[in-house]
Design an enzyme around this catalytic site. Structure first.
Site, PDB file in Angstrom:
ATOM      1  N   ARG A  17     -26.079 -21.488 -20.624  1.00 37.91           N
ATOM      2  CA  ARG A  17     -26.935 -22.601 -19.986  1.00 37.91           C
ATOM      3  C   ARG A  17     -28.008 -23.439 -21.111  1.00 37.91           C
ATOM      4  O   ARG A  17     -29.033 -23.804 -20.567  1.00 37.91           O
ATOM      5  CB  ARG A  17     -27.522 -22.258 -18.683  1.00 37.91           C
ATOM      6  CG  ARG A  17     -26.356 -21.770 -17.782  1.00 37.91           C
ATOM      7  CD  ARG A  17     -25.500 -22.889 -17.217  1.00 37.91           C
ATOM      8  NE  ARG A  17     -24.400 -23.046 -18.016  1.00 37.91           N
ATOM      9  CZ  ARG A  17     -23.172 -22.251 -17.796  1.00 37.91           C
ATOM     10  NH1 ARG A  17     -23.467 -21.445 -16.497  1.00 37.91           N
ATOM     11  NH2 ARG A  17     -22.215 -22.181 -18.394  1.00 37.91           N
TER      12      ARG A  17
ATOM     13  N   CYS B  58     -26.282 -24.769  -9.210  1.00 36.17           N
ATOM     14  CA  CYS B  58     -26.992 -23.493  -9.239  1.00 36.17           C
ATOM     15  C   CYS B  58     -28.357 -23.482  -9.340  1.00 36.17           C
ATOM     16  O   CYS B  58     -28.741 -24.306 -10.262  1.00 36.17           O
ATOM     17  CB  CYS B  58     -26.379 -22.386 -10.000  1.00 36.17           C
ATOM     18  SG  CYS B  58     -25.033 -21.751  -9.393  1.00 36.17           S
TER      19      CYS B  58
ATOM     20  N   GLU C 254     -32.658 -22.399 -13.203  1.00 34.49           N
ATOM     21  CA  GLU C 254     -31.612 -23.039 -14.053  1.00 34.49           C
ATOM     22  C   GLU C 254     -31.865 -24.675 -13.920  1.00 34.49           C
ATOM     23  O   GLU C 254     -31.943 -25.275 -14.831  1.00 34.49           O
ATOM     24  CB  GLU C 254     -30.185 -22.791 -13.527  1.00 34.49           C
ATOM     25  CG  GLU C 254     -29.220 -23.792 -14.560  1.00 34.49           C
ATOM     26  CD  GLU C 254     -27.766 -23.690 -13.947  1.00 34.49           C
ATOM     27  OE1 GLU C 254     -27.217 -24.670 -13.678  1.00 34.49           O
ATOM     28  OE2 GLU C 254     -27.166 -22.472 -14.002  1.00 34.49           O
TER      29      GLU C 254
END
Ligand code: EPU
Length: 344
Positions: free
Chosen positions: A205, A253, A328
């Site tokens: 990520r 998410c 995130e």
């Protein structure tokens, strides 16, 4: 800061008091004091320069898929990449003959780093050039139709190429950087720079580009028959539909999956579920019944609801499991040091 006095002085479309909620997948948040919409890489560069000259650190808005914007007016400038949406085969220049001619000078289809450029046989050069604002769904459809395999695993991920590369969007079946051959960025001095894949270090990520702005990327695929690509995309999408609230308003998410050694291999979604967090709501914001790592906007949530719920969920998980989840999703608040020079 007088942003509004001279809209015509900006080097591209400039929109005062632009609503940001419709430009995000969570559909919450307020307005940008000023929103700039460059339509090609040169305007993107000029928009950046114009901000620097005025002492402004702009925020970059991509597909708004991994972003939460605070309520109220966000001071300063947001540069949206939405109009930088082209995707084309190397050497082909654009989506049509006219566009190819119109965009030739100064744009990076002219300066691909390497490789033979073959215009008439897609399979011999299975690469695409995509600008930052190209949406990931559009990119996937284009690749599929050309018989280019490699990105099927990110089917169903919303957002844009720029954001996807900046944060290495992806999941269980693959990541954005799996197909990146090179990235063109605007560096901290405002100059275009090409970075080859071997010189980059994307991680989970995180595309590893720091504060450099993604202008576009050259993507390298494997040739494969279109029906097989479609089949894989459909399979992934079906699986995803079962466990994620893909048709609801969300920001994907909320938390990163913690390192396995910290959480005994449990994903953030599972940790939320085990902590009892799936029952939580705040106003019209609710933890998804399908997946504990998603917060959904049931219709009328405001950003404050979502922010409060995120913190509550984080605390639930910490109290119940001792695991400290890391966000995130990116947050744009009104705090002065929150300006981020990365696509969101
Ligand atoms: N699980 C539960 N309860 C939940 C949620 C998940 O028990 O409420 C369990 C699942 O049953 C599964 C495990 O937890 O055994 C992992 O769940 P899932 O397969 O949904 O994958 P994930 O790790 O939660 C990651 C990415 C997603 C991506 C999927 C599929 C992160 C933070 N998330 O999710 O990416 O779509 O894999 O490839 O890395 C995003 O980044 O925004 C995102 C949605």
């Amino acid at each position: 800061m007088t942003l509004m006095t001279s809209l015509a002085d900006w080097p591209c479309v400039a929109l005062p008091r632009a609503d940001l909620a419709p430009r995000t997948t969570m559909r919450v948040g307020g307005q940008a004091e000023l929103l700039l919409e460059p339509a090609n890489p040169d305007e993107f560069q000029q928009a950046r320069k114009a901000c620097v000259e005025r002492g402004i650190v702009p925020r970059i808005l991509g597909g708004g898929a991994n972003l939460l914007v605070a309520d109220g007016v966000l001071p300063g400038v947001v540069i949206a990449t939405e109009r930088l949406r082209r995707v084309f085969r190397p050497g082909a220049g654009g989506e049509s003959e006219e566009e190819a001619v119109a965009q030739m000078p100064g744009e990076f289809d002219m300066e691909l780093p390497s490789g033979e450029i073959v215009q008439d046989d897609p399979a011999r050069d299975p690469r695409l050039v995509a600008w930052a604002g190209c949406t990931l769904p559009h990119l996937l459809r284009t690749a599929r139709d050309l018989g280019y395999s490699g990105l099927e695993g990110i089917v169903g991920v919303p957002g844009s190429l720029g954001g996807g590369v900046a944060m290495n969007a992806g999941g269980r079946w693959g990541d954005m950087w799996d197909v990146v051959e090179s990235v063109r960025v605007l560096d901290s001095g405002g100059e275009f720079k090409d970075l080859a894949r071997v010189d980059c270090t994307p991680t989970y990520r995180n595309g590893g580009l720091g504060n450099e702005w993604v202008v576009g990327a050259v993507l390298k695929f494997e040739p494969k028959p279109t029906p097989l690509i479609q089949e894989a995309m459909s399979d992934y999408l079906r699986t995803k539909n079962k466990v994620q609230p893909v048709t609801e308003w969300s920001a994907g998410c909320i938390f990163k999956n913690p390192p396995a050694e910290v959480s005994d291999g449990r994903s953030a979604g599972l940790l939320v579920e085990q902590s009892g967090g799936k029952e939580l709501t705040c106003g019209d914001a609710a933890v998804s019944e399908r997946h504990g790592n998603f917060i959904v906007n049931r219709g009328k949530a405001c950003a404050a609801d979502v922010f409060e719920l995120m913190e509550t969920v984080r605390k639930y998980v910490l109290d119940a499991t001792g695991v400290e989840l890391e966000y995130e999703v990116k947050r744009w608040t009104n705090e002065p040091d929150e300006g981020e020079a990365r696509p969101s």
